[in-house]
Design a protein around this motif. Structure first.
Motif, PDB file in Angstrom:
ATOM      1  N   LEU A   1      -6.356   0.064   0.747  1.00 61.66           N
ATOM      2  CA  LEU A   1      -5.552   0.675   2.125  1.00 61.66           C
ATOM      3  C   LEU A   1      -4.141   0.107   2.061  1.00 61.66           C
ATOM      4  CD1 LEU A   1      -8.310  -0.323   4.722  1.00 61.66           C
ATOM      5  CD2 LEU A   1      -7.923   1.893   3.737  1.00 61.66           C
ATOM      6  N   GLY A   2      -3.702  -0.002   0.815  1.00 59.90           N
ATOM      7  CA  GLY A   2      -2.066  -0.670   0.787  1.00 59.90           C
ATOM      8  C   GLY A   2      -2.264  -2.043   0.774  1.00 59.90           C
TER       9      GLY A   2
ATOM     10  N   HIS B   1      -1.550   1.768  15.686  1.00 58.50           N
ATOM     11  CA  HIS B   1      -1.524   1.474  14.322  1.00 58.50           C
ATOM     12  C   HIS B   1      -0.022   2.103  13.882  1.00 58.50           C
ATOM     13  CE1 HIS B   1      -5.588   2.386  15.602  1.00 58.50           C
ATOM     14  NE2 HIS B   1      -5.961   1.275  14.542  1.00 58.50           N
TER      15      HIS B   1
ATOM     16  N   MET C   1       3.280   4.841   8.921  1.00 58.94           N
ATOM     17  CA  MET C   1       4.528   5.452   8.593  1.00 58.94           C
ATOM     18  C   MET C   1       4.469   7.030   8.293  1.00 58.94           C
ATOM     19  SD  MET C   1       7.337   3.894   8.948  1.00 58.94           S
ATOM     20  CE  MET C   1       6.935   3.581  10.520  1.00 58.94           C
ATOM     21  N   GLY C   2       3.330   7.303   7.398  1.00 60.33           N
ATOM     22  CA  GLY C   2       2.944   8.591   7.129  1.00 60.33           C
ATOM     23  C   GLY C   2       1.975   9.069   8.266  1.00 60.33           C
TER      24      GLY C   2
ATOM     25  N   GLU D   1      -5.715   7.696  -0.813  1.00 60.93           N
ATOM     26  CA  GLU D   1      -4.964   6.795   0.204  1.00 60.93           C
ATOM     27  C   GLU D   1      -3.992   7.577   0.903  1.00 60.93           C
ATOM     28  OE1 GLU D   1      -3.822   3.348  -2.396  1.00 60.93           O
ATOM     29  OE2 GLU D   1      -2.357   2.505  -1.093  1.00 60.93           O
TER      30      GLU D   1
ATOM     31  N   SER E   1      -0.966   6.373   4.184  1.00 59.07           N
ATOM     32  CA  SER E   1      -0.136   5.268   4.489  1.00 59.07           C
ATOM     33  C   SER E   1      -0.657   4.418   5.062  1.00 59.07           C
ATOM     34  CB  SER E   1       1.119   5.759   5.038  1.00 59.07           C
ATOM     35  OG  SER E   1       1.356   5.805   6.417  1.00 59.07           O
ATOM     36  N   GLY E   2      -0.361   3.090   4.991  1.00 64.61           N
ATOM     37  CA  GLY E   2      -1.300   1.922   5.306  1.00 64.61           C
ATOM     38  C   GLY E   2      -1.570   2.279   6.905  1.00 64.61           C
TER      39      GLY E   2
ATOM     40  N   TYR F   1      -3.917  -0.019   8.571  1.00 65.76           N
ATOM     41  CA  TYR F   1      -4.171  -1.353   9.724  1.00 65.76           C
ATOM     42  C   TYR F   1      -5.232  -1.319  10.854  1.00 65.76           C
ATOM     43  CZ  TYR F   1       0.440  -0.558   8.135  1.00 65.76           C
ATOM     44  OH  TYR F   1       1.530  -0.012   7.481  1.00 65.76           O
TER      45      TYR F   1
ATOM     46  N   PHE G   1       6.342  13.212   4.272  1.00 62.63           N
ATOM     47  CA  PHE G   1       6.693  13.562   5.837  1.00 62.63           C
ATOM     48  C   PHE G   1       6.165  12.169   6.366  1.00 62.63           C
ATOM     49  CE2 PHE G   1       5.019  14.439   9.982  1.00 62.63           C
ATOM     50  CZ  PHE G   1       6.207  15.418  10.361  1.00 62.63           C
TER      51      PHE G   1
ATOM     52  N   GLN H   1       3.433  -2.592   0.172  1.00 56.64           N
ATOM     53  CA  GLN H   1       1.893  -2.854   0.399  1.00 56.64           C
ATOM     54  C   GLN H   1       1.346  -1.534   0.239  1.00 56.64           C
ATOM     55  OE1 GLN H   1       1.114  -5.952   3.498  1.00 56.64           O
ATOM     56  NE2 GLN H   1       3.261  -6.588   3.408  1.00 56.64           N
ATOM     57  N   CYS H   2       1.183  -0.485   1.412  1.00 55.37           N
ATOM     58  CA  CYS H   2       0.943   0.825   1.118  1.00 55.37           C
ATOM     59  C   CYS H   2       1.806   1.435   0.457  1.00 55.37           C
ATOM     60  CB  CYS H   2       0.722   1.341   2.391  1.00 55.37           C
ATOM     61  SG  CYS H   2       1.981   2.133   3.331  1.00 55.37           S
TER      62      CYS H   2
ATOM     63  N   PHE I   1       3.932   3.581   1.184  1.00 54.06           N
ATOM     64  CA  PHE I   1       4.407   5.079   1.334  1.00 54.06           C
ATOM     65  C   PHE I   1       5.934   5.321   1.847  1.00 54.06           C
ATOM     66  CE2 PHE I   1       4.716   8.462   4.288  1.00 54.06           C
ATOM     67  CZ  PHE I   1       3.835   9.703   3.861  1.00 54.06           C
TER      68      PHE I   1
END
Lengths: 798, 179
Positions: free
Chosen positions: A85-86, A358, A361-362, A418, A420-421, A423, B42, B103-104, B106
């Motif tokens: 999950l990052g 949460h 970011m994406g 996957e 983006s993170g 949480y 995005f 970390q992720c 992205f």
């Protein structure tokens, strides 16, 4: 014996732990499925179907063809139920496997979260290393023992005459050797994981405990890695969803003019409406976005529904008995009521935390390919590429949503990609259902990319919480401690094969699962304390998120009517708010009784040496702390994750502008004991992330909701990161680079202890430590998150 | 009615002819769907996070709010996909890996591409000083002279990202001095 005559699973059930010369069922068409994979992902030629391999399967099979580990000459593939999950678990789990295999540091394929290829487990609760690590370790140890046996046979020596290193066996005291690849080239072994297979002693670890670089970062830094948003499948269309204006609003109509306008958009394919679920499909993401926008595409009329409990009085609403459906006692030690009544002094305080996001970011994204009928070879009718934390949970839900029966799970293939993170449980599952519904409606693969407004407006949130804290003090000692939590659910993950557990399902009229019958380790996580107080009561009033059946108060009634926003698991669940309340209140007690906050904690942790040690590790910092006052101060907080696992203590220095109420966190020191450290650098990265996200949540983050654009609809209004002239509505503000403190991490490694999780434990200490530092700096006690200037300026002074 | 548009772009040094039925289509979608780019992502769609960052004719650009009709014909566009490879990484990419600044990960497209454009423009102005950690922090917070663009990371990798840009910038400056 032909493969077709024998189901492999049936064979395994009846077999011992070792089967030699067994031919696998040829691939079940898996290679065909893999062809549709985005480039750079998938089994990479080491999956089922190879005729020379050493394969270790779980003892209990959840999927159709799941494995833990497959070794072929030159290739090692881990099939992991736990997904990346990052947080770096791919690398850490790989280290564990390489260690047991004595393979040295080498590349390993990592197949994760796949309802055909991997075992079943969800990736939640900081449990990937803690629970998933030992399972993979045993699988690797099983494989190693098999290789050792082959090597002994090949070299005609006893196994104890062999030493393994970096992928080969050497006869001790001689130059005779054989490589794993040579052995694998002749072998065909199918094993089930042996819980008794001997494992490497921690004192002999060569790879575990080393700061191995993340396996995924080079690809991510060079844009060769494919996130779920990068998945492209042939013939793929693009979808957008159009959500109701308010949380309880219902579909009324699509204005005919706007439909005609949308249909004229180049690339427009279809409008899909099922109950309150509305979406559009087009040939490009842009065309879908134009068709979904009310200014340029379809205009959906919604009927306002009942209003949510107003944000302005949320604390009171959580405490309102009309909103409670169950009383729950989590922890009851001694006799709190008697001890409290008999104490020399009684202290009480109330704490509150808002809804938080949460905020990936994406924005959430998924791709689905739902066909008219099942593939004749694989039986798969729907393939979903999803960032879900639980591919198997989502599979059941989608089977029920798409095919009307959770028994049809074999028709649904969910493969993790996957995002983006996340949480915690964010929009990843919801967007997967959106994509699946739209794909089913158009008969072609559909990718759905949520907008930021979709994400902020509709992701399932971390719950708001109110807390009553009470303590009885006699002779300066805490003789009674009570924490009452007013708790919305922190667990509404997709599950029970219920389509009402995803947003698209509830919008179509399905009901969510029953509300939980307890708050233990969910919204109540870390409401109990590790401190050895004599009389402790931790209880909760469970708050109904929606209207429920009076006869069965955990059960939703139709039509689903939310009283509060939808809530679920956000990093550490209730732990963030509960520990904020506990650790702030303990600080209040320390100040009220003239005791040193750090030493009060040490004294109250005398029966747990590891707990004591993480607090003691901060003593050198504490003893050199700023004196306090004049806007500069330091605070500490401690908790033990789930009151059972990782120990964390945090020391925080803040600088406060008392006139403006602006709090700046300058420095954070974390002492952390999660037992055996698998990867110290990855662990530090996680702890730093917890600190920074904790600062963000403590100081800035708050979902705002209410009337939407002055209408009768109520819903989330903080749908951008930043209020601006283009986006004048409220913002959901997260930490900026210039608000990040200096962070120091003290790792207490305990190689002889189990490896516990680190993805969440630290964040719970941050709110309390900041609040306590603010008190030291200013004499103001903050009992409410986030600690914005308004909250600070309204806080009581000593 | 939407206005169709065809543009000749140079994406990471390669000529790309792109066509859209509506000239208001954001550059982000054009790069991802017609030019096979994965780096620009995005994130928010409203220029508030940085995930979509690319460099257009040397200027750091939020591609999610850049309509194709505002991109000049023949524009040269750099993306994370094209500035280096795992075999021959750009100094910033190498630094992000060395510092384990993800970390992720992205969001790191944002910080790599934003920092690249920023440092290149500093160097072009004759400023060969390696930016300090404070300057980098200010830049990424939208508080540097000449840039109000904010960059967001949600995993909390900020400290490592600043370190990575610092060491990557130092290498960029060293390479420039050598030439």
């Amino acid at each position: 014996m032909s493969a077709a005559e024998l189901s492999r699973r049936g064979f395994l059930k009846g077999a011992g732990s070792l089967a030699v010369g067994f031919a696998l069922v040829p691939a079940l068409g898996l290679r065909d499925v893999a062809v549709a994979a985005p480039s750079g992902k998938g089994p990479k030629g080491s999956g089922p179907g190879h005729d020379r391999q050493l394969r270790v399967d779980p003892v209990t099979h959840a999927g159709a063809d799941d494995a833990w580990l497959i070794l072929t000459p030159g290739t090692t593939t881990i099939y992991s139920a736990r997904v990346e999950l990052g947080t770096g678990v791919q690398t850490a789990l790989t280290q564990i496997v390489l260690e047991e295999l004595r393979l040295g540091l080498r590349g390993v394929n990592f197949v994760q979260g796949d309802t055909i290829l991997t075992p079943s487990a969800s990736t939640t609760g900081s449990k990937s290393i803690q629970d998933g690590g030992p399972l993979l370790r045993q699988a690797a140890a099983t494989a190693y023992q098999a290789l050792l046996g082959l090597a002994a046979e090949d070299l005609r020596v006893a196994p104890n005459q062999l030493r393994a290193q970096d992928g080969e066996f050497v006869v001790i005291g001689s130059k005779r050797r054989v490589s794993y690849d040579h052995l694998l080239g002749k072998a065909h072994l199918l094993l089930t994981s042996d819980a008794m297979a001997p494992v490497v002693a921690p004192s002999n670890y060569r790879i575990v405990g080393q700061p191995v670089s993340r396996a995924d970062l080079p690809g991510k830094a060079h844009a060769t890695f494919a996130f779920v948003s990068d998945v492209v499948v042939p013939d793929m269309l693009h979808g957008r969803v159009i959500r109701p204006t308010g949380r309880n609003s219902t579909f009324s109509s699509i204005t005919p003019d706007s439909l005609a306008r949308a249909q004229a958009i180049p690339g427009f394919v279809k409008v899909v409406q099922r109950g309150n679920f509305v979406g559009v499909v087009a040939t490009s993401e842009y065309a879908a976005s134009v068709a979904a926008a009310p200014a340029t595409g379809i205009v959906v009329e919604w009927e306002p529904g009942p209003a949510l409990a107003p944000q302005e009085t949320l604390d009171a609403a959580l405490r309102d008995p009309d909103n409670h459906y169950l009383d729950y006692t989590d922890q009851n030690v001694g006799d709190f009521a008697t001890a409290f009544a008999g104490a020399q002094r009684q202290l009480t305080a109330q704490y509150f935390s808002p809804f938080q996001m949460h905020g990936a970011m994406g924005a959430s994204c998924a791709v689905a390919d739902v066909r008219a009928k099942p593939d004749p070879v694989t039986g798969v009718q729907a393939t979903i590429w999803s960032g879900t934390q639980n591919v198997y949970g989502l599979r059941g839900v989608l089977a029920a949503l798409l095919f009307g029966s959770a028994d049809d799970v074999e028709k649904v293939y969910v493969r993790y990609e996957e995002g983006s993170g996340c949480y915690g449980h964010n929009g990843a599952d919801d967007v997967s259902a959106d994509a699946a519904l739209l794909s089913q409606a158009v008969g072609r693969p559909v990718r759905v990319q949520w907008t930021r407004q979709d994400e902020n407006g509709w992701e399932p949130l971390g719950e708001a919480a109110s807390h009553d804290l009470e303590a009885g003090i006699t002779g300066g000692e805490i003789v009674a401690w009570h924490h009452r939590l007013y708790a919305l659910t922190a667990n509404s993950r997709p599950g029970a094969n219920n389509p009402g557990t995803v947003l698209a399902g509830t919008l179509m009229g399905f009901l969510p699962n029953d509300l939980p019958n307890n708050s233990h380790d969910s919204s109540g996580r870390n409401s109990p304390v590790t401190y050895d107080f004599a009389n402790v009561l931790t209880d909760a009033k469970l708050v109904r998120s929606f209207n429920t059946d009076p006869a069965s108060p955990a059960k939703a009634t139709a039509p689903l009517t939310y009283r509060f926003l939808r809530t679920t698991a956000l990093r550490s669940l209730g732990g963030f708010s509960n520990s904020f309340a506990n650790e702030s209140f303990l600080d209040e007690i320390a100040h009220a009784t003239g005791r040193d906050p750090l030493r009060l904690r040490l004294d109250s942790l005398s029966t747990d040496a590891r707990a004591h040690a993480v607090v003691a590790a901060l003593e050198p910092y504490w003893d050199k702390r700023p004196a306090g006052g004049h806007g500069i101060g330091a605070g500490i907080a401690f908790h033990q994750y789930e009151v059972a696992f990782t120990y964390v203590a945090a020391y925080v220095e803040v600088r406060v502008d008392p006139a403006r109420g602006v709090i700046k966190v300058d420095r954070v020191v974390v002492a952390h004991d999660c037992g055996l450290v698998i990867n110290p650098d990855g662990l530090r990265n996680q702890i730093e992330g917890n600190v920074i996200q904790g600062v963000s949540r403590a100081l800035k983050e708050q979902v705002t909701y209410g009337p939407v654009n002055g209408t009768a609809h109520t819903g989330v209004t903080s749908v951008v990161w930043e209020t601006s002239s283009f986006h004048p509505g409220p913002q959901y503000s997260v930490v900026r680079f210039d608000e990040v403190p200096k962070i120091e991490v003290i790792l207490i490694n305990r190689p002889d202890q189990p490896a516990w999780g680190a993805g969440e434990p630290t964040i719970g200490t941050i709110g309390g430590a900041i609040g306590n530092a603010v008190f030291a700096a200013t004499g103001r006690r903050i009992r409410q998150l986030p600690m914005t200037p308004d909250v600070f300026l309204a806080a009581p002074t000593e | 009615m939407p206005t169709p548009l065809t543009r000749n772009l140079i994406v990471n040094g390669r000529r790309r002819k792109v066509s859209v039925p509506d000239d208001a289509e954001p550059l982000l979608y054009v790069l991802r769907e017609q030019c096979d780019q994965r780096g620009p992502r995005f994130g928010c769609g409203v220029s508030q996070c940085g995930a979509c960052t690319v460099i257009v004719n040397g200027t750091v650009t939020r591609s999610c709010v850049t309509d194709l009709n505002t991109v000049p014909d023949g524009a040269s566009i750099q993306t994370l996909d094209g500035i280096g490879t795992e075999q021959r990484p750009h100094p910033l990419q190498q630094a992000f890996v060395d510092q384990q600044a993800g970390q992720c990960a992205f969001c790191i497209n944002a910080m790599v591409m934003g920092a690249l454009g920023w440092i290149e423009s500093r160097i072009a102005e004759g400023n060969r000083a390696v930016p300090s950690r404070q300057e980098i922090t200010d830049y990424l917070s939208g508080a540097a002279p000449g840039s109000t663009l904010n960059y967001l990371c949600r995993c909390g990798t900020h400290t490592r990202i600043v370190e990575a840009i610092h060491s990557g910038a130092a290498q960029m400056v060293r390479e420039r001095v050598k030439r």
